[in-house]
Structures are given as C-alpha cells and as structure tokens.
Design a protein around this motif. Structure first.
Motif, PDB file in Angstrom:
ATOM      1  N   ASP A  52       0.838  -1.201   0.000  1.00 22.83           N
ATOM      2  CA  ASP A  52       0.000   0.000   0.000  1.00 22.83           C
ATOM      3  C   ASP A  52       0.871   1.248   0.000  1.00 22.83           C
ATOM      4  O   ASP A  52       0.627   2.211  -0.744  1.00 22.83           O
ATOM      5  CB  ASP A  52      -0.902   0.018   1.232  1.00 22.83           C
ATOM      6  CG  ASP A  52      -2.021  -1.003   1.166  1.00 22.83           C
ATOM      7  OD1 ASP A  52      -2.163  -1.676   0.124  1.00 22.83           O
ATOM      8  OD2 ASP A  52      -2.744  -1.151   2.172  1.00 22.83           O
ATOM      9  N   ARG A  53       1.908   1.254   0.835  1.00 20.34           N
ATOM     10  CA  ARG A  53       2.778   2.422   0.949  1.00 20.34           C
ATOM     11  C   ARG A  53       3.646   2.585  -0.293  1.00 20.34           C
ATOM     12  O   ARG A  53       3.917   3.709  -0.730  1.00 20.34           O
ATOM     13  CB  ARG A  53       3.646   2.302   2.208  1.00 20.34           C
ATOM     14  CG  ARG A  53       2.822   2.262   3.494  1.00 20.34           C
ATOM     15  CD  ARG A  53       3.678   2.291   4.733  1.00 20.34           C
ATOM     16  NE  ARG A  53       2.857   2.126   5.941  1.00 20.34           N
ATOM     17  CZ  ARG A  53       3.275   2.411   7.173  1.00 20.34           C
ATOM     18  NH1 ARG A  53       4.503   2.881   7.353  1.00 20.34           N
ATOM     19  NH2 ARG A  53       2.487   2.242   8.208  1.00 20.34           N
ATOM     20  N   ALA A  92       4.580   5.566  -5.369  1.00 25.03           N
ATOM     21  CA  ALA A  92       4.671   5.584  -6.823  1.00 25.03           C
ATOM     22  C   ALA A  92       3.669   6.561  -7.423  1.00 25.03           C
ATOM     23  O   ALA A  92       3.980   7.280  -8.388  1.00 25.03           O
ATOM     24  CB  ALA A  92       4.451   4.185  -7.381  1.00 25.03           C
ATOM     25  N   ALA A  93       2.471   6.603  -6.857  1.00 27.93           N
ATOM     26  CA  ALA A  93       1.450   7.540  -7.334  1.00 27.93           C
ATOM     27  C   ALA A  93       1.866   8.981  -7.055  1.00 27.93           C
ATOM     28  O   ALA A  93       1.718   9.864  -7.910  1.00 27.93           O
ATOM     29  CB  ALA A  93       0.108   7.238  -6.671  1.00 27.93           C
ATOM     30  N   GLN A  94       2.401   9.226  -5.866  1.00 28.96           N
ATOM     31  CA  GLN A  94       2.869  10.562  -5.527  1.00 28.96           C
ATOM     32  C   GLN A  94       3.976  11.010  -6.465  1.00 28.96           C
ATOM     33  O   GLN A  94       4.030  12.180  -6.880  1.00 28.96           O
ATOM     34  CB  GLN A  94       3.375  10.600  -4.084  1.00 28.96           C
ATOM     35  CG  GLN A  94       2.274  10.595  -3.028  1.00 28.96           C
ATOM     36  CD  GLN A  94       2.840  10.734  -1.627  1.00 28.96           C
ATOM     37  OE1 GLN A  94       3.877  10.148  -1.302  1.00 28.96           O
ATOM     38  NE2 GLN A  94       2.165  11.502  -0.788  1.00 28.96           N
ATOM     39  N   VAL A 132      -6.084  11.146  -5.320  1.00 29.07           N
ATOM     40  CA  VAL A 132      -7.439  10.586  -5.389  1.00 29.07           C
ATOM     41  C   VAL A 132      -8.322  11.366  -4.430  1.00 29.07           C
ATOM     42  O   VAL A 132      -7.942  11.614  -3.287  1.00 29.07           O
ATOM     43  CB  VAL A 132      -7.429   9.089  -5.005  1.00 29.07           C
ATOM     44  CG1 VAL A 132      -8.855   8.560  -4.877  1.00 29.07           C
ATOM     45  CG2 VAL A 132      -6.653   8.277  -6.032  1.00 29.07           C
ATOM     46  N   THR A 133      -9.494  11.752  -4.884  1.00 27.72           N
ATOM     47  CA  THR A 133     -10.409  12.530  -4.057  1.00 27.72           C
ATOM     48  C   THR A 133     -11.411  11.629  -3.343  1.00 27.72           C
ATOM     49  O   THR A 133     -11.654  10.483  -3.754  1.00 27.72           O
ATOM     50  CB  THR A 133     -11.194  13.543  -4.897  1.00 27.72           C
ATOM     51  OG1 THR A 133     -12.091  12.840  -5.782  1.00 27.72           O
ATOM     52  CG2 THR A 133     -10.250  14.419  -5.715  1.00 27.72           C
ATOM     53  N   GLU A 192      -5.616   4.744  -7.145  1.00 20.95           N
ATOM     54  CA  GLU A 192      -4.235   5.164  -7.384  1.00 20.95           C
ATOM     55  C   GLU A 192      -3.575   4.241  -8.415  1.00 20.95           C
ATOM     56  O   GLU A 192      -2.841   4.713  -9.294  1.00 20.95           O
ATOM     57  CB  GLU A 192      -3.440   5.152  -6.085  1.00 20.95           C
ATOM     58  CG  GLU A 192      -3.750   6.310  -5.155  1.00 20.95           C
ATOM     59  CD  GLU A 192      -2.899   6.305  -3.910  1.00 20.95           C
ATOM     60  OE1 GLU A 192      -2.728   7.387  -3.312  1.00 20.95           O
ATOM     61  OE2 GLU A 192      -2.412   5.232  -3.508  1.00 20.95           O
ATOM     62  N   ALA A 193      -3.825   2.950  -8.290  1.00 22.80           N
ATOM     63  CA  ALA A 193      -3.251   1.989  -9.233  1.00 22.80           C
ATOM     64  C   ALA A 193      -3.772   2.243 -10.642  1.00 22.80           C
ATOM     65  O   ALA A 193      -3.010   2.230 -11.621  1.00 22.80           O
ATOM     66  CB  ALA A 193      -3.562   0.565  -8.793  1.00 22.80           C
ATOM     67  N   GLN A 194      -5.065   2.478 -10.770  1.00 21.44           N
ATOM     68  CA  GLN A 194      -5.652   2.740 -12.077  1.00 21.44           C
ATOM     69  C   GLN A 194      -5.051   3.997 -12.701  1.00 21.44           C
ATOM     70  O   GLN A 194      -4.679   4.015 -13.884  1.00 21.44           O
ATOM     71  CB  GLN A 194      -7.164   2.917 -11.943  1.00 21.44           C
ATOM     72  CG  GLN A 194      -7.909   1.647 -11.580  1.00 21.44           C
ATOM     73  CD  GLN A 194      -9.379   1.914 -11.317  1.00 21.44           C
ATOM     74  OE1 GLN A 194      -9.877   3.007 -11.586  1.00 21.44           O
ATOM     75  NE2 GLN A 194     -10.074   0.921 -10.790  1.00 21.44           N
ATOM     76  N   LYS A 195      -4.983   5.065 -11.903  1.00 24.40           N
ATOM     77  CA  LYS A 195      -4.470   6.340 -12.422  1.00 24.40           C
ATOM     78  C   LYS A 195      -2.986   6.238 -12.781  1.00 24.40           C
ATOM     79  O   LYS A 195      -2.537   6.816 -13.782  1.00 24.40           O
ATOM     80  CB  LYS A 195      -4.694   7.453 -11.387  1.00 24.40           C
ATOM     81  CG  LYS A 195      -6.145   7.878 -11.232  1.00 24.40           C
ATOM     82  CD  LYS A 195      -6.243   9.099 -10.326  1.00 24.40           C
ATOM     83  CE  LYS A 195      -7.644   9.654 -10.278  1.00 24.40           C
ATOM     84  NZ  LYS A 195      -7.706  10.938  -9.516  1.00 24.40           N
ATOM     85  N   LEU A 196      -2.233   5.529 -11.967  1.00 20.14           N
ATOM     86  CA  LEU A 196      -0.809   5.362 -12.246  1.00 20.14           C
ATOM     87  C   LEU A 196      -0.620   4.615 -13.559  1.00 20.14           C
ATOM     88  O   LEU A 196       0.178   5.023 -14.413  1.00 20.14           O
ATOM     89  CB  LEU A 196      -0.135   4.609 -11.102  1.00 20.14           C
ATOM     90  CG  LEU A 196       1.349   4.279 -11.294  1.00 20.14           C
ATOM     91  CD1 LEU A 196       2.177   5.547 -11.467  1.00 20.14           C
ATOM     92  CD2 LEU A 196       1.863   3.453 -10.104  1.00 20.14           C
ATOM     93  N   ALA A 197      -1.344   3.521 -13.718  1.00 20.64           N
ATOM     94  CA  ALA A 197      -1.230   2.749 -14.963  1.00 20.64           C
ATOM     95  C   ALA A 197      -1.626   3.597 -16.160  1.00 20.64           C
ATOM     96  O   ALA A 197      -0.958   3.574 -17.200  1.00 20.64           O
ATOM     97  CB  ALA A 197      -2.098   1.496 -14.881  1.00 20.64           C
TER      98      ALA A 197
END
Length: 217
Positions: free
Chosen positions: A89-90, A95-97, A103-104, A149-154
C-alpha cells in the motif's frame, strides 16, 4: 513471473532494471518492528491489530463454529499477507505521488457506489472484500483509494497493472522507500515489489475490469 502469480496489489510481474533484494531487518536492529518503509515502522502490534480486525469481521460473518474453523484453515497465511498489503500500500502510494497522482473522496465514493450496485448492496461489497481479499469493512475505503491510485498510475504510464512499466514504477518506489522486513515475515523483493511467497490478489482483478469495476465482485 507467470501471470497467475501477478495477483493483488501485489502483482508479481517481473520488472526490468530493478535493484537486488534489500536486506531484511533483524529484531536486534529494529525491536518490535514488522517492517520499515520509508523510515517509518510498521510495528508488530500494528500488524496484529490489522489481523485482529479481519478475524473479528470473519467471526461476525461466520458465526457457525465449524464453518469458522474452515475459514481459519483457509486463511492461515493472513498475518504475512496482511503485512504484504500494508507494505505494498505504501509503495503504491509513493509511486502515485511520484507521478503527481491524487485521489479525491468523491472518486472513492463513486467507485464504492458502483461496486455496491454490482455486489447487491453495501453489505454484499463488504462481504466480498473480506472473503476474497482479506480486507476488513473498516479498511474498505482505504483499499478503494489504492485501487484508484493503481488505475491512475497505470493510465498515466500508458499501460495497465499487469505490465512491466507499471511494476517498474513500483520497483522504483520500493527502492526509494528502502523497504525492510523483519525476517520472521519473509523478505521484500524490490524487482517484484512483493513479499516473498505473498498471495494477495486484489489489484489485478479490481483494476483490470472495464470502468475500474471488478469483474468478479
């Protein structure tokens, strides 16, 4: 790594250009720590609290003693899998940061509403996440944030969560965070962003379905 092993937020796809395994932390160096991630401790007590949350939820969902014993037998690796998720998770959040992704609360609620419709209501969704992914109801929104976050990163990387580019980003985040596991829980493989022998399938299944909705929920 075989595709069948790339499950959960912990998909284990092989990633190029990754560093060697980090050294595991010993009890003498980090007393009471289950893991160190980015200089922050995940204590053994915190890990146990998470496991207890899941066990209480499982007990409430399965009051029959015989059936509950079957649940316990089928989730014998819960402690290690829970730690795996806590660390990953961290890593994913980092990675997203790194890519400027946020994410809102509204996005989380929209995703939850869609999943509840598929699962036949809020209770059905909570039961599905508990049974399939070992996520206690109180942690559901946190988990959905990570799914987003995973979706947006991909999407930003022009790939999906099963592809090397996605896992390369997680590998980079693992390196940045200097993930360090207590040997009693295994070791952290930077190349795969995964605890050795961990099994947590909730990312690929959730993020690979159209519209961000899980195909099996």
């Amino acid at each position: 790594m075989h595709r069948r092993r790339r499950t959960a937020l912990v998909l284990t796809a092989a990633i190029a250009a990754a560093a060697p395994l980090l050294t595991a932390c010993g009890n003498d160096a980090h007393p009471g720590a289950a893991a160190l991630v980015g200089g922050h401790r995940i204590s053994v007590a915190q890990l146990q609290d998470r496991v207890d949350e899941v066990r209480r939820a499982q007990r409430a969902a399965v009051p029959d003693d015989t059936q509950y014993q079957q649940v316990l037998a089928s989730t014998g690796s819960l402690t290690r899998d829970t730690l795996h998720n806590m660390v990953l998770d961290r890593v994913l959040h980092r990675a997203a940061q790194d890519e400027g992704i946020a994410v809102t609360r509204r996005e989380i609620q929209q995703m939850r509403t869609g999943l509840e419709q598929q699962a036949g209501g809020a209770k059905g969704l909570e039961t599905t996440w508990l049974q399939k992914y070992g996520i206690a109801p109180a942690r559901l929104d946190d988990n959905l944030r990570l799914q987003l976050e995973a979706q947006k990163l991909a999407a930003k990387l022009g790939t999906d969560t099963t592809q090397p580019a996605f896992w390369k980003a997680l590998s980079k985040a693992s390196q940045e965070l200097h993930v360090d596991l207590n040997p009693r829980y295994g070791s952290w493989d930077v190349q795969k962003s995964s605890r050795v022998d961990a099994r947590t399938p909730w990312v690929r299944e959730v993020t690979s379905a159209a519209g961000g909705q899980p195909a099996t929920a």
